[in-house]
Design a protein around this motif. Sequence first.
Motif, PDB file in Angstrom:
ATOM      1  N   GLN A 135       0.830  -1.207   0.000  1.00  0.00           N
ATOM      2  CA  GLN A 135       0.000   0.000   0.000  1.00  0.00           C
ATOM      3  C   GLN A 135       0.864   1.256   0.000  1.00  0.00           C
ATOM      4  N   ASP A 136       2.016   1.197   0.681  1.00  0.00           N
ATOM      5  CA  ASP A 136       2.914   2.352   0.713  1.00  0.00           C
ATOM      6  C   ASP A 136       3.568   2.570  -0.645  1.00  0.00           C
ATOM      7  N   LEU A 137       3.794   1.470  -1.360  1.00  0.00           N
ATOM      8  CA  LEU A 137       4.325   1.588  -2.722  1.00  0.00           C
ATOM      9  C   LEU A 137       3.267   2.202  -3.638  1.00  0.00           C
ATOM     10  N   ASP A 138       1.996   1.824  -3.416  1.00  0.00           N
ATOM     11  CA  ASP A 138       0.899   2.472  -4.152  1.00  0.00           C
ATOM     12  C   ASP A 138       0.888   3.974  -3.880  1.00  0.00           C
ATOM     13  N   ASN A 139       1.121   4.326  -2.611  1.00  0.00           N
ATOM     14  CA  ASN A 139       1.100   5.747  -2.224  1.00  0.00           C
ATOM     15  C   ASN A 139       2.208   6.539  -2.907  1.00  0.00           C
ATOM     16  N   CYS A 140       3.349   5.887  -3.193  1.00  0.00           N
ATOM     17  CA  CYS A 140       4.431   6.570  -3.917  1.00  0.00           C
ATOM     18  C   CYS A 140       3.955   6.992  -5.306  1.00  0.00           C
ATOM     19  N   ILE A 141       3.246   6.074  -5.965  1.00  0.00           N
ATOM     20  CA  ILE A 141       2.707   6.402  -7.300  1.00  0.00           C
ATOM     21  C   ILE A 141       1.603   7.444  -7.164  1.00  0.00           C
ATOM     22  N   LEU A 142       0.760   7.273  -6.142  1.00  0.00           N
ATOM     23  CA  LEU A 142      -0.353   8.196  -5.925  1.00  0.00           C
ATOM     24  C   LEU A 142       0.154   9.612  -5.700  1.00  0.00           C
ATOM     25  N   ASP A 143       1.200   9.764  -4.891  1.00  0.00           N
ATOM     26  CA  ASP A 143       1.780  11.099  -4.648  1.00  0.00           C
ATOM     27  C   ASP A 143       2.308  11.702  -5.941  1.00  0.00           C
ATOM     28  N   TYR A 144       2.897  10.858  -6.792  1.00  0.00           N
ATOM     29  CA  TYR A 144       3.411  11.321  -8.083  1.00  0.00           C
ATOM     30  C   TYR A 144       2.268  11.828  -8.966  1.00  0.00           C
ATOM     31  N   ILE A 145       1.167  11.100  -8.996  1.00  0.00           N
ATOM     32  CA  ILE A 145       0.001  11.520  -9.800  1.00  0.00           C
ATOM     33  C   ILE A 145      -0.605  12.798  -9.222  1.00  0.00           C
TER      34      ILE A 145
END
Length: 619
Positions: free
Chosen positions: A232-242
């Motif tokens: 989920q934290d790896l998802d958040n890395c992409i989410l922050d980028y978007i």
Amino acid sequence: MDDIVIGIDLGTTNSCVSVYTKGRLRILENERGERVTPSFIYFQPQGGVAFGVQAKSMSVNKPKNGIFEVKRLIGRKFDDTYNKKFRNYFPFVISSGVSNHLVISFEQNNTKIEKTPQELCSLILQELKKYAEAKLNHNVNKVVITVPASFNVTQREVTLAAAKDAGFTVLKLLNEPTAAALAYYFDNDIAENHISLVYDLGGGTFDVAILQKKTDNVAVLCVGGDTQLGGQDLDNCILDYIFEILRKDYDYDAKVDPDDKRRLRIKCEEAKKKLSLVNEAVITINGMVVKHRRIIITLTRTLFEEKASKLFKKTIDILHNCLIDSKISKQLIQEVILCGGSTRIPKIQEMISEYFGGKDLNMFVNPDECVAEGAALQAAMLSTSKKQNIEQLEMVDVVPLSLGFGRLGSEMVVIIRRNTKVPTKGFHVFVNKEKDETSFSVGIYEGERPDVRKNRYLGKLSIDGLTAAPPGQRRVTFSLNIDSNGILTAKAKERLSNSVKEMKVNYTRGDKSELEIQNSLLDAAENKEADIKFTNFVRTKQYLIRYLTRFLYNLDKMNLDYQSIQKFCEQTKKDLINMEVEQEESVKNLHEEVEAKCYLIAENYKFEYMPKKQLCRLI
């Protein structure tokens, strides 16, 4: 009917149920035929609850009613550091409940509903129970549930309570990396004294464990981990980028809209999974930004690895520290076992292999299922059902350092000796030091030194409402109990007043590194002579304080007129309390003075409750 015990991996992202029967290990699929079920709940606005894939798809329409990552929230307060840091990533509402406990709120039938993480976990477990019973065609009430090795007491107790609410009796909470190792050892012929490292990166938590396979058991040598690090934290890395692209290039803040946040999270999770197979993923955003009907963002594997590099490195750092703590070199690790869905990420595999000098990694065919399979194997070992007969491979956990309490003079009184097999318990009976003493506190310690101040302090247990009695005549039983779920319970109880007090401390084997244990043992060995000297000193000091206390009690009770001796006793007792081992000669002299001034009086008047005469131990 046989009492079948199942294994459940109650995961942050996905949950899985497994069972071992008739010599076969199998996954119990859900009603849709899926081997894993998303740990996702959707509360339908007009009533009703959906789970898993269906809940995920339905939540797009009303994100605030779609609840996920509950495992990360159990046992936490509203002002918890994790909650403060990450709650903005969730589309649902997290608020403060009774006593600052965290609750999740949503609307159903135009009414505000609040659910605790415990209640939500219980709903997921109820659904998994239903799947298992449908597959096995009979009721299932007993279970082994896996938890992260780094779960604390509160998180373990909430998990147990949620399982009980779901209708389960939990036979054991099994640490996730240990479960993965069990599954691996079951499938492979592993030699004696074989040392393995398990790297378990799931959807919400990360664990690493070093284990040694012996003839008929598996010993856990060391564990490490982080309950706030996962897919989920790896998802958040992409989410922050978007989020950043939308803010900078399109002047739109997607964080403020729960619907957009949920939609983007799903797309980021899908992109992450694609990047484990291909070098590029495309995120298409439709109808989110005014004047931009469609936005296309290309995400490369290299860019994702760059954004997530700190998290990748953090897992390697935890792995490295675990090896240091265990005093086991990386060259002695014979196998590296990967489990958890996030270990599919190529960069993670590359970094682990590189850390071990290009070592081949051992991966499960289905890394999402191996923890549940390990739980099922442990369940079969604990089962009484003939259908679940299995060759025993015992998971050995022992008390790494002695446990006890500190008493007068800072002496460590050991109740449970180191290397005692868990579960275990022990007790000590306290007597009151002073007359009419109605309360007392006891500090709990672990270590091998007789001076508690040189051991590790675990906590303090206080009890009041005790029966008033002459010195040494009231008894309180103090007990320590370590259960198979890694919870140490300290309890104090007086039978006459029925006063009871208890406290709990997390005491899994992973709570202690091998380095800490070895340092404690080395410290005790190097100071053996000093410790003998301290023990002799403190025992004499304790005896004198006990003797003077009871002598003064009798003088007062019998109304005897020995004013000068009374003042001497009162002052001596006061002086003794603060004396340290360096003043052993002074204590020896005081012992002789007490003997000269008090013994004859006590014998002549037949004083009550006097301790047996003790020779001076000081050398």
